[in-house]
Write a protein that holds these residues in place. Structure first.
Motif, mmCIF file in Angstrom:
data_model
loop_
_atom_site.group_PDB
_atom_site.id
_atom_site.type_symbol
_atom_site.label_atom_id
_atom_site.label_comp_id
_atom_site.label_asym_id
_atom_site.label_seq_id
_atom_site.Cartn_x
_atom_site.Cartn_y
_atom_site.Cartn_z
ATOM 1 N N GLU A 272 -13.784 1.640 -61.054
ATOM 2 C CA GLU A 272 -14.949 1.805 -60.191
ATOM 3 C C GLU A 272 -16.208 1.380 -60.942
ATOM 4 O OE1 GLU A 272 -14.829 5.915 -59.238
ATOM 5 O OE2 GLU A 272 -13.195 5.704 -57.785
ATOM 6 N N ILE A 273 -17.169 0.817 -60.218
ATOM 7 C CA ILE A 273 -18.414 0.361 -60.836
ATOM 8 C C ILE A 273 -19.479 1.438 -60.704
ATOM 9 C CG2 ILE A 273 -20.235 -1.381 -60.795
ATOM 10 C CD1 ILE A 273 -18.189 -3.317 -59.561
ATOM 11 N N TRP A 274 -19.997 1.883 -61.838
ATOM 12 C CA TRP A 274 -21.127 2.815 -61.836
ATOM 13 C C TRP A 274 -22.379 2.034 -62.220
ATOM 14 C CZ3 TRP A 274 -24.030 4.755 -66.212
ATOM 15 C CH2 TRP A 274 -25.036 5.667 -65.823
ATOM 16 N N SER A 275 -23.329 1.978 -61.326
ATOM 17 C CA SER A 275 -24.556 1.224 -61.567
ATOM 18 C C SER A 275 -25.683 2.186 -61.890
ATOM 19 C CB SER A 275 -24.923 0.372 -60.349
ATOM 20 O OG SER A 275 -26.074 -0.407 -60.623
ATOM 21 N N GLY A 276 -26.036 2.232 -63.164
ATOM 22 C CA GLY A 276 -27.137 3.074 -63.610
ATOM 23 C C GLY A 276 -28.205 2.251 -64.300
ATOM 24 N N LEU A 277 -28.357 1.006 -63.865
ATOM 25 C CA LEU A 277 -29.366 0.128 -64.463
ATOM 26 C C LEU A 277 -30.743 0.531 -63.965
ATOM 27 C CD1 LEU A 277 -27.636 -3.374 -64.203
ATOM 28 C CD2 LEU A 277 -27.982 -1.995 -66.262
ATOM 29 N N THR A 278 -31.524 1.076 -64.839
ATOM 30 C CA THR A 278 -32.868 1.503 -64.460
ATOM 31 C C THR A 278 -33.792 1.344 -65.650
ATOM 32 O OG1 THR A 278 -34.234 3.383 -63.763
ATOM 33 C CG2 THR A 278 -32.248 3.888 -65.027
ATOM 34 N N GLY A 279 -35.033 1.013 -65.367
ATOM 35 C CA GLY A 279 -36.029 0.924 -66.429
ATOM 36 C C GLY A 279 -36.942 2.122 -66.444
ATOM 37 N N LEU A 280 -36.539 3.178 -65.735
ATOM 38 C CA LEU A 280 -37.372 4.372 -65.614
ATOM 39 C C LEU A 280 -37.290 5.201 -66.892
ATOM 40 C CD1 LEU A 280 -39.159 6.066 -63.707
ATOM 41 C CD2 LEU A 280 -37.069 7.238 -62.966
ATOM 42 N N ARG A 281 -38.423 5.428 -67.514
ATOM 43 C CA ARG A 281 -38.444 6.197 -68.763
ATOM 44 C C ARG A 281 -38.473 7.695 -68.510
ATOM 45 N NH1 ARG A 281 -40.185 1.294 -69.862
ATOM 46 N NH2 ARG A 281 -40.021 0.450 -71.984
ATOM 47 N N LYS A 282 -39.148 8.137 -67.490
ATOM 48 C CA LYS A 282 -39.206 9.566 -67.162
ATOM 49 C C LYS A 282 -38.216 9.826 -66.019
ATOM 50 C CE LYS A 282 -42.323 13.349 -65.926
ATOM 51 N NZ LYS A 282 -41.452 13.890 -64.844
ATOM 52 N N ASP A 283 -37.012 10.176 -66.392
ATOM 53 C CA ASP A 283 -35.944 10.368 -65.409
ATOM 54 C C ASP A 283 -35.281 11.712 -65.664
ATOM 55 O OD1 ASP A 283 -33.835 10.293 -63.684
ATOM 56 O OD2 ASP A 283 -33.090 8.330 -64.317
ATOM 57 N N ASN A 284 -35.516 12.666 -64.776
ATOM 58 C CA ASN A 284 -34.942 14.001 -64.948
ATOM 59 C C ASN A 284 -33.933 14.328 -63.850
ATOM 60 O OD1 ASN A 284 -36.655 14.244 -62.812
ATOM 61 N ND2 ASN A 284 -37.739 16.058 -63.535
ATOM 62 N N THR A 285 -33.269 13.280 -63.339
ATOM 63 C CA THR A 285 -32.356 13.456 -62.205
ATOM 64 C C THR A 285 -30.944 13.820 -62.667
ATOM 65 O OG1 THR A 285 -31.971 11.068 -62.203
ATOM 66 C CG2 THR A 285 -33.642 11.916 -60.699
ATOM 67 N N GLY A 286 -30.783 15.021 -63.160
ATOM 68 C CA GLY A 286 -29.445 15.527 -63.463
ATOM 69 C C GLY A 286 -28.836 14.950 -64.724
ATOM 70 N N TYR A 287 -27.498 14.849 -64.718
ATOM 71 C CA TYR A 287 -26.767 14.397 -65.901
ATOM 72 C C TYR A 287 -27.124 12.951 -66.247
ATOM 73 C CZ TYR A 287 -23.854 18.455 -64.857
ATOM 74 O OH TYR A 287 -23.412 19.724 -64.594
ATOM 75 N N ASP A 288 -27.307 12.696 -67.537
ATOM 76 C CA ASP A 288 -27.605 11.351 -68.018
ATOM 77 C C ASP A 288 -26.301 10.731 -68.496
ATOM 78 O OD1 ASP A 288 -28.666 9.042 -68.991
ATOM 79 O OD2 ASP A 288 -30.344 10.006 -70.022
ATOM 80 N N LEU A 289 -25.593 10.075 -67.588
ATOM 81 C CA LEU A 289 -24.248 9.587 -67.890
ATOM 82 C C LEU A 289 -24.230 8.480 -68.931
ATOM 83 C CD1 LEU A 289 -22.661 9.530 -64.319
ATOM 84 C CD2 LEU A 289 -22.465 11.289 -66.081
ATOM 85 N N ARG A 290 -25.333 7.768 -69.080
ATOM 86 C CA ARG A 290 -25.341 6.656 -70.052
ATOM 87 C C ARG A 290 -25.029 7.161 -71.452
ATOM 88 N NH1 ARG A 290 -31.337 6.059 -72.080
ATOM 89 N NH2 ARG A 290 -32.098 8.024 -71.267
ATOM 90 N N HIS A 291 -25.444 8.376 -71.772
ATOM 91 C CA HIS A 291 -25.219 8.893 -73.122
ATOM 92 C C HIS A 291 -23.742 9.184 -73.381
ATOM 93 C CE1 HIS A 291 -29.288 8.875 -74.442
ATOM 94 N NE2 HIS A 291 -29.704 9.699 -73.502
ATOM 95 N N LEU A 292 -22.966 9.378 -72.329
ATOM 96 C CA LEU A 292 -21.527 9.547 -72.510
ATOM 97 C C LEU A 292 -20.872 8.231 -72.897
ATOM 98 C CD1 LEU A 292 -20.551 11.839 -69.495
ATOM 99 C CD2 LEU A 292 -20.638 12.477 -71.902
ATOM 100 N N PHE A 293 -21.330 7.138 -72.289
ATOM 101 C CA PHE A 293 -20.708 5.834 -72.522
ATOM 102 C C PHE A 293 -21.178 5.183 -73.823
ATOM 103 C CE2 PHE A 293 -20.516 6.247 -67.831
ATOM 104 C CZ PHE A 293 -19.140 6.203 -67.688
ATOM 105 N N ILE A 294 -22.443 5.393 -74.184
ATOM 106 C CA ILE A 294 -22.946 4.815 -75.440
ATOM 107 C C ILE A 294 -22.266 5.517 -76.607
ATOM 108 C CG2 ILE A 294 -24.974 4.469 -76.893
ATOM 109 C CD1 ILE A 294 -26.663 4.379 -74.341
ATOM 110 N N GLY A 295 -21.653 4.727 -77.469
ATOM 111 C CA GLY A 295 -20.949 5.280 -78.622
ATOM 112 C C GLY A 295 -19.502 5.652 -78.360
ATOM 113 N N SER A 296 -19.042 5.481 -77.124
ATOM 114 C CA SER A 296 -17.669 5.884 -76.787
ATOM 115 C C SER A 296 -16.642 4.793 -77.087
ATOM 116 C CB SER A 296 -17.585 6.273 -75.306
ATOM 117 O OG SER A 296 -17.768 5.141 -74.469
ATOM 118 N N GLU A 297 -17.103 3.595 -77.482
ATOM 119 C CA GLU A 297 -16.247 2.478 -77.881
ATOM 120 C C GLU A 297 -15.195 2.117 -76.838
ATOM 121 O OE1 GLU A 297 -15.059 2.069 -81.874
ATOM 122 O OE2 GLU A 297 -16.598 3.398 -82.662
ATOM 123 N N GLY A 298 -15.582 2.176 -75.566
ATOM 124 C CA GLY A 298 -14.694 1.738 -74.493
ATOM 125 C C GLY A 298 -13.662 2.761 -74.077
ATOM 126 N N THR A 299 -13.684 3.960 -74.622
ATOM 127 C CA THR A 299 -12.670 4.956 -74.278
ATOM 128 C C THR A 299 -12.918 5.606 -72.924
ATOM 129 O OG1 THR A 299 -13.899 6.667 -75.481
ATOM 130 C CG2 THR A 299 -12.196 5.480 -76.700
#
Length: 216
Positions: free
Chosen positions: A175-202
Motif C-alpha cells: 500500500e502507498i502511504w503519502s506523507g509528503l509535506t513541507g509543513l514544519r508545524k504539524d501536530n496531527t497525531g502520530y508522526d509515521l515518518r519517524h518510524l520509517f526513517i532508520g528502519s532500513e526497509g524493514t
C-alpha cells in the motif's frame, strides 16, 4: 512459482528491468567486499506505483525483498543473503527531483536521487542541503533516510532524520502511504515518518521524500 513470479515482475517493470542472469555482483556484494550474496533477481521499478505492485507480487509469493539504493552502506543491510531466494529491489531508476519550493525552502525528490545530484540542484538554486558524506557521489537519499545517515555536518544540522519533513512509502502490504509535506508545524497525531526513517526497509520502502533546504 519462480518463473511465474519473474514473468509477473517483468510485466510490471518491463523485461529489461528484471535482471536474473549475468554478472549481478554490483547488487549482490557489499562495496567493501565483506559479503557476497545471491539474488533470485534484481528488480528496478521506475515509479511508486510499480514499487507497490512489486511488493504485492512478492508478498503474495512469499518472497523476501531487499531494498537497495546506491549500495554504499557499511553494515551489509542492502545485500541479499546466499540462499538465492531473495529479490533485490533497486530504486536507482527513481531518481527524479519532483519539486523545489524556494519559498518554503524544501525539495521533494525520489528515493533513487543521488545525494550529490540533490546538493548540486540546491546550490544552483542558491540553497544548501547540508547532508554530506564520503559516498555522496553514489549514495541515494532513500538509503540516507533508511539508515538515518549522519555525515560531516551532523553536529550542526543533525542526522538525515532532522532534514526530512515528509515521506512517501510503500508498506510491506504494497500500500502507498503519502506523507509528503513541507509543513514544519504539524501536530496531527502520530508522526509515521519517524518510524520509517532508520528502519532500513524493514517496515516499508521509502520512494520519495520532502527535505529541508537552507539559505547559502
Amino acid at each position: 512459482m519462480t518463473s511465474a513470479l519473474l514473468s509477473h515482475l517483468q510485466s510490471i517493470v518491463g523485461p529489461t528491468h528484471v535482471l536474473s542472469s549475468g554478472d549481478l555482483s554490483a547488487y549482490e556484494r557489499d562495496w567493501r567486499g565483506r559479503m557476497q550474496g545471491k539474488a533470485l533477481c534484481v528488480v528496478k521499478p521506475s515509479s511508486t506505483d510499480e514499487v507497490a505492485q512489486v511488493v504485492k507480487a512478492c508478498a503474495t509469493a512469499g518472497v523476501a525483498l531487499v531494498p537497495q539504493g546506491g549500495n554504499t552502506g557499511m553494515v551489509v543491510g542492502s545485500t541479499p543473503d546466499a540462499t538465492g531466494r531473495q529479490i533485490v529491489l533497486s530504486l536507482t531508476r527513481m531518481n527524479a527531483i519532483r519539486n523545489l519550493d524556494a519559498a518554503n525552502l524544501t525539495m521533494t525528490v525520489e528515493a533513487g536521487c543521488v545525494l550529490q545530484t540533490l546538493q548540486e540542484a540546491c546550490e544552483k538554486a542558491g540553497f544548501l542541503f547540508p547532508l554530506s558524506l564520503a559516498s555522496e557521489g553514489s549514495c541515494t537519499i532513500g538509503g540516507n533516510l533508511g539508515t538515518n545517515a549522519g555525515g560531516t555536518q551532523v553536529v550542526r544540522f543533525g542526522n538525515t532524520r532532522e532534514l526530512c519533513l515528509g515521506l512517501e512509502v510503500v508498506t510491506a502490504q504494497g500500500e502507498i502511504w503519502s506523507g509528503l509535506t513541507g509543513l514544519r508545524k504539524d501536530n496531527t497525531g502520530y508522526d509515521l515518518r519517524h518510524l520509517f526513517i532508520g528502519s532500513e526497509g524493514t517496515l516499508g520502502v521509502i520512494t520519495a521524500a520532502t527535505m529541508k533546504l537552507y539559505p547559502e
